[in-house]
Design a protein around this motif. Structure first.
Motif: not given
Length: 557
Positions: A110-116
């Motif tokens: 989820f952190a990678r999704s948000w970071s993108k």
């Protein structure tokens, strides 16, 4: 038509999310986990476990203290829908998470999704070979040679900051004769990363002139507060709509909540602003050196150097336009608030220790007199021993970010430096960690462990850095990139700009301490430090960031 389509997709996503929640609940309450025997605090919520405490600026300090003092380096926490998670600060466990098995412990999905969504294809969002390629291209941008070249830029910003504070101190615009030091530090930190990182000026530090891009960067963190961590699993369900960040942004914008809409507005402003800066930099670079040197940063800023290196690289090593812009968005967000937090904490402590502030000022003035130059050189600044000790000790005891957040992408084994006692009374020296387990590495806990740092581990003592560190610290092989600390993380995802950040701190501190005396506020004797994602000061817990102080000119002492 588009509105109807988005509404249908949201309904479909809602059904998917509900099905997913039911499935996860049934698995977590019926299947045993190898983490069940690890001790830890009781969850305070049936739905969110311990996450609400971790996401609250007040309860996080109490939870963090309990985690450090009641357990021995490896602790079980409960997450969303009874999920088992781990909190580790044992040095061997941290070494495995951040270094040896770093490819297993990735940033959470989820952190990678948000970071993108937030920053595009920058180093925060990508993994694997793409992340390695980006780091390879970015690492030379933070070399000693590069830092030497941008030191004069930092010093110019520091002088403008001094002039602005001098004007306010002399005018005494506040009834109490005090000023909000945090406001000036935040503005200066943004301008440092603007000029040194992007070759762009956000704030001339003269008057409050609105800058849409700068305001958007400052508002990202407040817009993200209040539940992002707790709702991490729910946020992951956005990926059912595919990999398009722009489409996910449209979905978010359709949610009728002011905070979400403010976040979407900030993201779009940052993306558009970085795109415009990129186009200007690229055009200047193509026009030749004469055009480059007339820009902010004179072509020595990180992004100008990156663009030039990227154009000169062989085709297979080049970053795409989206990746370069992603680095720009990531850099301004990661570097501004953390730097202002560290600077604010340092000045707050020095205000409480006037003898240490005087000793630091004496060191700075002596170096300036010996130099004879208008400004200290890069080497002269970084070689000031007491200034370095103060920075190290502040970043040890009070890191701006207290946690590193990981998630396992496959089953693995996590060893410890010493056994822990399981719930059933057995001694445990290592544990199987299932795929998908969220793991928090406690930066603050590791930096403050009495077994490593001694009985005075919770005391702020710069002198500890003026002699050899305790043998147990050196033997522990803490996997941090800086000073045997986890403040800047470690391994392949360690903070790439930690030397850049150190230089920012030292230039600003040396300039301010030479010119001003800082004392605690008389009207607000207690400054509260909120344990948000980036620690911030305020008057009372949970209030808007601010740090009033009494500031006087040294020449008026």
């Amino acid at each position: 038509m588009a509105t109807n389509l988005i509404g249908t997709l949201i309904q479909a996503g809602g059904i998917y999310a509900l099905t997913w929640v039911v499935w996860r609940l049934s698995r977590r309450y019926t299947m045993k986990s190898p983490l069940d025997n690890i001790p830890g605090p009781r969850p305070t919520s049936m739905i969110f476990g311990n996450l609400k405490d971790m996401d609250d600026s007040v309860t996080m300090w109490k939870l963090q203290e309990d985690l450090m003092t009641k357990w021995n380096g490896v602790v079980k926490l409960k997450g969303f829908l009874n999920e088992n998670m781990l909190y580790v600060f044992d040095p061997v466990a941290a070494y495995n998470v951040l270094l040896r098995d770093h490819y297993v412990y990735e940033s959470p999905h989820f952190a990678r999704s948000w970071s993108k969504i937030l920053f595009g294809d920058g180093v925060f969002a990508v993994t694997g070979s793409q992340h390695k390629a980006q780091r390879k291209m970015m690492n030379p941008l933070f070399s000693i040679a590069q830092l030497r070249s941008i030191t004069p830029t930092f010093q110019n910003v520091a002088k403008k900051l001094c002039a602005a504070i001098t004007t306010q101190v002399q005018s005494r615009r506040t009834d109490s004769g005090e000023i909000d030091v945090l406001d000036w530090l935040s503005r200066a930190a943004l301008e440092l990363i603007g000029q040194g990182g992007l070759g762009y000026s956000f704030d001339q530090l003269v008057e409050d002139k609105p800058n849409e891009l700068g305001d958007a960067i400052k508002n990202i963190a407040p817009s993200l507060s209040g539940g992002l961590l707790s709702y991490g699993d729910v946020i992951s369900t956005l990926d059912v709509f595919g990999d398009s960040s722009s489409f996910k942004l449209r979905l978010l914008d359709s949610i009728p909540f002011k905070q979400v809409k403010q976040l979407v507005s900030c993201i779009r402003t940052i993306h558009d602003g970085c795109q415009n800066i990129y186009e200007e930099k690229k055009a200047a670079l193509m026009a030749g050196e004469d055009a480059t040197v007339h820009q902010v940063g004179e072509g020595k800023d990180i992004m100008s150097v990156l663009l030039k290196a990227n154009l000169e690289a062989v085709e297979q090593d080049r970053l795409s336009e989206n990746e370069v812009i992603g680095q720009m968005c990531s850099l301004v967000f990661a570097a501004s608030d953390t730097t202002s937090s560290a600077l604010a904490r340092t000045l707050h402590i020095l205000a409480q220790h006037q003898d240490i502030q005087d000793k630091l000022r004496e060191e700075i003035l002596k170096a300036s007199n010996n130099s004879g130059a208008e400004n200290l050189s890069y080497d002269e600044i970084v070689d000031l021993p007491y200034l370095d000790a103060i920075c190290r000790e502040t970043l040890r005891l009070y890191p701006p970010v207290g946690l590193i957040f990981k998630e396992t992408n496959e089953d693995t084994i996590l060893p410890f430096s010493k056994p822990i006692v399981g719930i059933d009374g057995s001694l445990i020296s290592e544990i199987p960690v299932p795929k998908g387990t969220k793991v928090f590495v406690g930066i603050t806990a590791s930096n403050r462990t009495p077994e490593l740092w001694g009985e005075d581990a919770l005391e702020w003592k710069p002198e500890r850095w003026l002699s050899t560190l305790p043998r147990q610290v050196l033997d522990a092989k803490i996997p941090g990139v800086y000073a045997n600390l986890l403040t800047f993380s470690g391994g392949g995802r360690a903070c790439i700009g930690f030397k850049f950040s150190q230089l920012e701190m030292k230039v600003i501190l040396s300039t301010l301490i030479e010119s001003f005396r800082f004392k605690p506020s008389k009207n607000h004797s207690e400054i509260y430090w909120n344990a948000t994602r980036i620690v911030t000061p305020s008057i009372g817990p949970g209030n808007s960031p601010t740090m009033p102080m009494e500031v006087t000119l040294i020449k008026d002492d």
